[in-house]
Design a protein around this motif. Structure first.
Motif, short mmCIF file in Angstrom:
data_model
loop_
_atom_site.label_atom_id
_atom_site.label_comp_id
_atom_site.label_asym_id
_atom_site.label_seq_id
_atom_site.Cartn_x
_atom_site.Cartn_y
_atom_site.Cartn_z
N ARG A 172 -48.86 100.59 7.66
CA ARG A 172 -49.70 100.55 9.10
C ARG A 172 -49.01 102.53 9.89
NH1 ARG A 172 -49.63 96.73 12.83
NH2 ARG A 172 -47.94 96.00 12.25
N LEU B 167 -48.33 105.25 12.54
CA LEU B 167 -48.18 104.93 13.32
C LEU B 167 -48.38 105.79 14.42
CD1 LEU B 167 -44.18 104.31 12.57
CD2 LEU B 167 -45.92 102.44 12.88
N ARG C 32 -46.32 100.51 16.39
CA ARG C 32 -47.18 100.63 15.96
C ARG C 32 -48.02 99.69 16.24
NH1 ARG C 32 -43.97 96.69 13.27
NH2 ARG C 32 -43.91 95.35 14.91
#
Length: 63
Positions: free
Chosen positions: A6, A8, A56
């Protein structure tokens, strides 16, 4: 990207906290987490490399 691929968020913080990094590492960790918990609820600090803090997005994730 770290771990689960994912993206950041990169952010920064003030010198007051950075000074703790060498003088009191445990306090530095606590202050860093608290700083971003207030400013970015639901985001998790995943990496710190002066002067950038990587966060995150954990909003909406089951924990």
């Amino acid at each position: 990207m770290i771990d689960d691929q994912r993206p950041l968020l990169q952010s920064m913080m003030g010198n007051r906290i950075w000074r703790l990094m060498t003088s009191d590492p445990e306090k530095f960790k606590q202050e860093t987490r608290a700083y971003f918990a207030r400013g970015y609820p639901g985001w998790t600090v995943v990496r710190v490399k002066y002067p950038i803090v990587y966060l995150r997005d954990d909003r909406g994730r089951e924990g």
